[in-house]
Scaffold this motif. Structure first.
Motif, PDB file in Angstrom:
ATOM      1  N   LEU A   1       0.859  -1.181   0.000  1.00 41.71           N
ATOM      2  CA  LEU A   1       0.000   0.000   0.000  1.00 41.71           C
ATOM      3  C   LEU A   1       0.899   1.235   0.000  1.00 41.71           C
ATOM      4  O   LEU A   1       2.100   1.149   0.266  1.00 41.71           O
ATOM      5  N   THR A   2       0.295   2.392  -0.294  1.00 39.61           N
ATOM      6  CA  THR A   2       1.045   3.630  -0.127  1.00 39.61           C
ATOM      7  C   THR A   2       1.095   3.963   1.357  1.00 39.61           C
ATOM      8  O   THR A   2       0.111   3.788   2.082  1.00 39.61           O
ATOM      9  N   VAL A   3       2.222   4.458   1.795  1.00 41.96           N
ATOM     10  CA  VAL A   3       2.385   4.760   3.216  1.00 41.96           C
ATOM     11  C   VAL A   3       1.424   5.859   3.643  1.00 41.96           C
ATOM     12  O   VAL A   3       0.960   5.890   4.789  1.00 41.96           O
ATOM     13  N   ASP A   4       1.073   6.769   2.731  1.00 37.22           N
ATOM     14  CA  ASP A   4       0.158   7.858   3.083  1.00 37.22           C
ATOM     15  C   ASP A   4      -1.203   7.329   3.514  1.00 37.22           C
ATOM     16  O   ASP A   4      -1.819   7.849   4.446  1.00 37.22           O
ATOM     17  N   GLU A   5      -1.683   6.293   2.820  1.00 36.02           N
ATOM     18  CA  GLU A   5      -2.971   5.718   3.197  1.00 36.02           C
ATOM     19  C   GLU A   5      -2.847   4.926   4.494  1.00 36.02           C
ATOM     20  O   GLU A   5      -3.737   4.984   5.354  1.00 36.02           O
ATOM     21  N   VAL A   6      -1.772   4.204   4.671  1.00 42.78           N
ATOM     22  CA  VAL A   6      -1.587   3.388   5.872  1.00 42.78           C
ATOM     23  C   VAL A   6      -1.546   4.256   7.127  1.00 42.78           C
ATOM     24  O   VAL A   6      -2.161   3.933   8.148  1.00 42.78           O
ATOM     25  N   ILE A   7      -0.832   5.379   7.074  1.00 41.35           N
ATOM     26  CA  ILE A   7      -0.685   6.211   8.276  1.00 41.35           C
ATOM     27  C   ILE A   7      -1.806   7.241   8.404  1.00 41.35           C
ATOM     28  O   ILE A   7      -1.878   7.958   9.407  1.00 41.35           O
ATOM     29  N   GLY A   8      -2.686   7.321   7.402  1.00 39.65           N
ATOM     30  CA  GLY A   8      -3.783   8.275   7.477  1.00 39.65           C
ATOM     31  C   GLY A   8      -3.372   9.687   7.144  1.00 39.65           C
ATOM     32  O   GLY A   8      -3.918  10.652   7.696  1.00 39.65           O
ATOM     33  N   LEU A   9      -2.422   9.841   6.228  1.00 37.82           N
ATOM     34  CA  LEU A   9      -1.996  11.174   5.811  1.00 37.82           C
ATOM     35  C   LEU A   9      -2.829  11.698   4.647  1.00 37.82           C
ATOM     36  O   LEU A   9      -3.062  12.900   4.530  1.00 37.82           O
ATOM     37  N   SER A  10      -3.287  10.817   3.781  1.00 37.44           N
ATOM     38  CA  SER A  10      -4.088  11.225   2.635  1.00 37.44           C
ATOM     39  C   SER A  10      -5.511  11.563   3.078  1.00 37.44           C
ATOM     40  O   SER A  10      -5.977  11.127   4.139  1.00 37.44           O
ATOM     41  N   GLU A  11      -6.214  12.340   2.260  1.00 35.80           N
ATOM     42  CA  GLU A  11      -7.577  12.757   2.600  1.00 35.80           C
ATOM     43  C   GLU A  11      -8.537  11.571   2.647  1.00 35.80           C
ATOM     44  O   GLU A  11      -9.513  11.578   3.388  1.00 35.80           O
ATOM     45  N   GLY A  12      -8.291  10.573   1.838  1.00 33.69           N
ATOM     46  CA  GLY A  12      -9.135   9.384   1.813  1.00 33.69           C
ATOM     47  C   GLY A  12      -8.303   8.184   1.431  1.00 33.69           C
ATOM     48  O   GLY A  12      -7.099   8.297   1.184  1.00 33.69           O
ATOM     49  N   VAL A  13      -8.928   7.016   1.403  1.00 34.44           N
ATOM     50  CA  VAL A  13      -8.217   5.806   1.013  1.00 34.44           C
ATOM     51  C   VAL A  13      -8.985   5.107  -0.094  1.00 34.44           C
ATOM     52  O   VAL A  13     -10.203   5.249  -0.225  1.00 34.44           O
ATOM     53  N   ALA A  14      -8.254   4.361  -0.918  1.00 35.90           N
ATOM     54  CA  ALA A  14      -8.873   3.567  -1.969  1.00 35.90           C
ATOM     55  C   ALA A  14      -9.761   2.497  -1.332  1.00 35.90           C
ATOM     56  O   ALA A  14      -9.549   2.100  -0.179  1.00 35.90           O
ATOM     57  N   PRO A  15     -10.753   1.997  -2.080  1.00 37.61           N
ATOM     58  CA  PRO A  15     -11.657   0.996  -1.506  1.00 37.61           C
ATOM     59  C   PRO A  15     -10.962  -0.297  -1.100  1.00 37.61           C
ATOM     60  O   PRO A  15     -11.479  -1.035  -0.260  1.00 37.61           O
ATOM     61  N   PHE A  16      -9.774  -0.566  -1.673  1.00 37.55           N
ATOM     62  CA  PHE A  16      -9.046  -1.782  -1.316  1.00 37.55           C
ATOM     63  C   PHE A  16      -7.952  -1.516  -0.287  1.00 37.55           C
ATOM     64  O   PHE A  16      -7.157  -2.388   0.019  1.00 37.55           O
ATOM     65  N   SER A  17      -7.913  -0.285   0.248  1.00 40.70           N
ATOM     66  CA  SER A  17      -6.867   0.089   1.189  1.00 40.70           C
ATOM     67  C   SER A  17      -7.457   0.293   2.572  1.00 40.70           C
ATOM     68  O   SER A  17      -8.656   0.110   2.801  1.00 40.70           O
ATOM     69  N   LYS A  18      -6.614   0.672   3.521  1.00 41.16           N
ATOM     70  CA  LYS A  18      -7.071   0.906   4.883  1.00 41.16           C
ATOM     71  C   LYS A  18      -6.117   1.861   5.587  1.00 41.16           C
ATOM     72  O   LYS A  18      -4.900   1.762   5.435  1.00 41.16           O
TER      73      LYS A  18
END
Length: 268
Positions: free
Chosen positions: A210-227
């Protein structure tokens, strides 16, 4: 961690992979024991302000890869080769990929793959450049395919399996599968001896990325297959707002944040 180590994990233990784009993040990812760090071309829209990955240059990937490699002690560092750094002239592609190992200290490269990258993969691996292939959704082709789930019918799924096998035969040490049905991810994993790394490809891949931004909650949202596993964005917003309020109220800097020198008391 090297290509040989990753290859040997196939079917034995789950493989972990995250993106990183700078030394501080790479240091944390490495310290957590993640197997592979990908310096993704996602740096374009996540760090550089581009609307997509397409404008990312070889120089930008090389600079970020060098920073990550300096910080990572154990994880395998992969440079994600950007749009038009390969696929046109093979000699130029080999040179671009080689730069990542010679000048940025990467341990290998990732190629968004297709029929055109089979022979390039073979040539690179023969001269000692480890290659991770990437099939399914390939964002560098978004103007052609769109950013939609791939392999959703039998013909498309068989094409993915065939290309995966061809890249394994060409010497790829692993394969990223992005945004394909979970049963397609399972079929590809079953067909290959090298490990599959899924991103939206189901739980039966040999590993996940995954992208680290999505994993740590830095991005505004996450892809439907991410968390998101944290809320770094919220923490940053709170800290920045707290700083602004403290400066405006005069609370910061306080006495403990300042140093006075008696010898300059009579300066004015």
């Amino acid at each position: 961690m090297r290509a040989k180590d990753i290859r040997e994990k196939a079917g034995e233990e789950p493989i972990t992979m995250l993106t990183a784009y700078d030394a501080p993040t790479a240091e944390l990812v490495d310290a957590a024991g993640v197997d592979m760090i990908l310096v993704g071309d996602s740096i374009g829209n996540l760090r550089l302000g581009y609307e997509s990955t397409l404008p990312v240059t070889v120089d930008e990937i090389e600079s970020a890869t060098a920073a990550v490699a300096r910080a990572a002690q154990d994880a395998m560092v992969l440079a994600d080769m950007p749009f038009l750094s390969f696929g046109a002239d093979e000699d130029e592609a080999v040179e671009n990929c080689g730069r990542m190992l010679k000048e940025a200290d990467a341990d290998g490269v990732k190629l968004e793959s297709g029929p055109h990258t089979v022979e390039l993969t073979r040539r690179l691996t023969r001269i000692g450049v480890p290659v991770q292939a990437h099939l399914g959704l390939t964002p560098q082709r978004e103007n052609e395919t769109g950013l939609f789930r791939q392999g959703t019918d039998e013909e498309a799924a068989r094409r993915i399996v065939d290309l995966a096998e061809r890249h394994e035969d060409a010497g790829a040490f692993s394969l990223v599968l992005e945004h394909v049905p979970a049963n397609v991810g399972a079929a590809v994993s079953e067909a290959l001896d090298i490990p599959t790394i899924g991103i939206g490809a189901g739980p039966e891949c040999d590993g996940q990325v995954l992208t680290v931004d999505e994993v740590i909650g830095l991005s505004e949202g996450v892809a439907p297959f991410s968390k998101a596993f944290g809320d770094v964005r919220g923490e940053m917003q709170d800290a920045i707002s707290g700083y602004k309020d403290a400066v405006e109220s005069g609370e910061f800097p306080a006495e403990e944040h300042s140093h006075y020198e008696e010898d300059v008391d009579d300066l004015y």
